[in-house]
Enzyme design. Structure first.
Site, PDB file in Angstrom:
ATOM      1  N   PRO A  63      11.818 -13.547  -0.287  1.00 46.53           N
ATOM      2  CA  PRO A  63      10.620 -13.710   0.545  1.00 46.53           C
ATOM      3  C   PRO A  63       9.916 -12.382   0.778  1.00 46.53           C
ATOM      4  O   PRO A  63      10.552 -11.326   0.851  1.00 46.53           O
ATOM      5  CB  PRO A  63      11.170 -14.283   1.857  1.00 46.53           C
TER       6      PRO A  63
ATOM      7  N   LEU B 158       1.953  -7.672  -9.587  1.00 40.06           N
ATOM      8  CA  LEU B 158       2.794  -8.006 -10.749  1.00 40.06           C
ATOM      9  C   LEU B 158       3.072  -6.801 -11.634  1.00 40.06           C
ATOM     10  O   LEU B 158       3.828  -6.885 -12.604  1.00 40.06           O
ATOM     11  CB  LEU B 158       2.168  -9.138 -11.560  1.00 40.06           C
ATOM     12  N   ILE B 159       2.469  -5.663 -11.325  1.00 41.89           N
ATOM     13  CA  ILE B 159       2.617  -4.479 -12.169  1.00 41.89           C
ATOM     14  C   ILE B 159       4.056  -3.974 -12.149  1.00 41.89           C
ATOM     15  O   ILE B 159       4.579  -3.505 -13.167  1.00 41.89           O
ATOM     16  CB  ILE B 159       1.632  -3.379 -11.733  1.00 41.89           C
TER      17      ILE B 159
ATOM     18  N   GLU C 255       0.823  -1.208   0.000  1.00 43.02           N
ATOM     19  CA  GLU C 255       0.000   0.000   0.000  1.00 43.02           C
ATOM     20  C   GLU C 255       0.859   1.260   0.000  1.00 43.02           C
ATOM     21  O   GLU C 255       0.502   2.276  -0.612  1.00 43.02           O
ATOM     22  CB  GLU C 255      -0.937   0.003   1.207  1.00 43.02           C
TER      23      GLU C 255
END
Length: 426
Positions: free
Chosen positions: A270, A338-339, A66
């Site tokens: 990770p 994924l952008i 975010e």
């Protein structure tokens, strides 16, 4: 009465919440820092939490994802309102660290208090924001009521709501409807998100698009990506596993074992930093040599895995790799963004569980920027095809860049909505 019962439940849960912070602090000691802010308690005069004299705009970004998504909006607000201060609140230490890394001293930082009436009232009294902006899916019933009572316009932007989350909020239908109805404005990522939010009580949500499409890869991180690639070995095929989650790394390692590409290097990053040591042990248990990104040196030829043990360098990891698998998607956790991968021109592989990014994932697949794999065998097969076919990689990389460029503009639309709903900002 319903909100009173909700509040009583929160008070009953408070000791558990404090114990949870202590438990999380075993791996991340940062969880025990600034605990008072979670209860609306502020030192006087603290460095980061001093109530500013200038008008203040408050943005809440839960964690790392975010916070990154908020970056173009926050930059737009800083440019448009140079006489205002920006307060960026978070829920997690990693989100707070990302805020510091991205914006430094240009913004104030604090934890958003838990949704207890005394805490949210103390927060609003301390900072006195002219407006509040909640990122993505943050609906807090006491916070919304307190803002309405104090005439603080509160907006939900870049809002996304999966069918699963909508069903959860529907179990508290009256509370959810009251909170959503109190909002000054709602900016949804997609028409499906807007429809679900409206069905729960939001008033005329507007579709403004996904702010993540407006996040531009910083040149410094692209340069770092080029340097990382030199460290890996320019001729080595590089498969990136980005933002992997618990239970997913063994599946990725199974796929890597079956990859069948000579000299291939796996860069394993990770999602949560407290798991770096745990994931390194998983790699070593498979008999592979592993080095950490933090070693910051050339990767020896005999090393099979680089552990990405850094924060805020995801663009660099994408820029340094030939193919990226975006995690949280081989296990039913909803996937990750994924952008960012597409914005660097990196071909994307993703698992089937992408409900947190359903629209972006669907569009990426339709545009040829991404492919869906369902298990380790399919991941190994798809990665093998792309790592051994430069032309196919190039086509997919070009499609990724086109996909990322085609869906921009959410920042301008969101800024326009905020200005139209907040009298103090007109």
């Amino acid at each position: 009465m319903r909100r009173a019962l909700y509040t009583l439940a929160l008070f009953a849960f408070l000791p558990v919440a404090l114990l949870h912070l202590a438990w999380r602090a075993r791996r991340q000691p940062e969880y025990l820092r600034h605990v008072g802010e979670r209860l609306g308690l502020y030192a006087s005069p603290p460095s980061d939490t001093a109530a500013p004299q200038q008008p203040l705009i408050w943005i809440h970004a839960v964690s790392v994802g975010e916070t990154r998504a908020a970056a173009p909006l926050l930059e737009g607000l800083l440019a448009r309102y140079p006489g205002h201060r920006i307060l960026l609140t978070h829920t997690t230490p990693t989100g707070r660290a990302m805020g510091k890394q991205l914006f430094g001293g240009r913004v104030l930082r604090a934890y958003l208090p838990w949704d207890l009436p005394f805490a949210v009232n103390a927060f609003l009294e301390h900072y006195r924001p002219v407006a509040g902006v909640l990122m993505e899916t943050e609906i807090w019933f006491n916070l919304a009521a307190a803002c309405q009572r104090r005439s603080v316009p509160l907006l939900l932007v870049n809002a996304r709501l999966s069918e699963r989350s909508a069903r959860g909020y529907a179990r508290l239908a009256h509370l959810t409807a009251t909170a959503l109805h109190s909002l000054a404005g709602v900016a949804a990522q997609t028409s499906a998100d807007a429809t679900r939010l409206q069905s729960l009580g939001a008033r005329a949500p507007e579709v403004t698009g996904n702010l993540k499409f407006d996040v531009i890869p910083p040149p410094a991180l692209l340069a770092l990506g080029a340097r990382l690639r030199e460290q890996y070995g320019a001729a080595r095929p590089v498969l990136l596993a980005a933002s992997t989650r618990e239970g997913e790394e063994p599946l990725v390692l199974d796929a890597f074992a079956a990859l069948g590409v000579p000299r291939a290097l796996l860069v394993l990053v990770p999602r949560h930093p407290q798991r770096f040591d745990e994931v390194e042990k998983l790699v070593l248990a498979r008999g592979w040599r592993c080095v950490r990104r933090s070693a910051d040196g050339p990767v020896p030829e005999g090393v099979a895995v680089v552990l990405g043990d850094s924060m805020g360098e995801m663009f660099a990891y994408y820029a340094s790799s030939d193919v990226a698998f975006v995690g949280g998607s081989l296990v039913p956790l909803g996937g990750q963004n994924l952008i960012e991968a597409a914005a660097t021109g990196c071909p994307v592989l993703t698992g089937p569980h992408t409900f947190n990014f359903a629209d972006a994932s669907r569009l990426a697949v339709e545009s040829g920027a991404a492919r869906v794999v369902h298990d380790p065998a399919e991941l190994a097969d798809a990665a093998h095809q792309l790592l051994t076919d430069a032309a196919a990689r190039a086509r997919m990389g070009e499609a990724a860049l086109a996909f990322a460029a085609a869906h921009g503009g959410a920042t301008a639309r969101t800024l326009s909505l905020i200005v139209s709903k907040v009298p103090a900002l007109r």
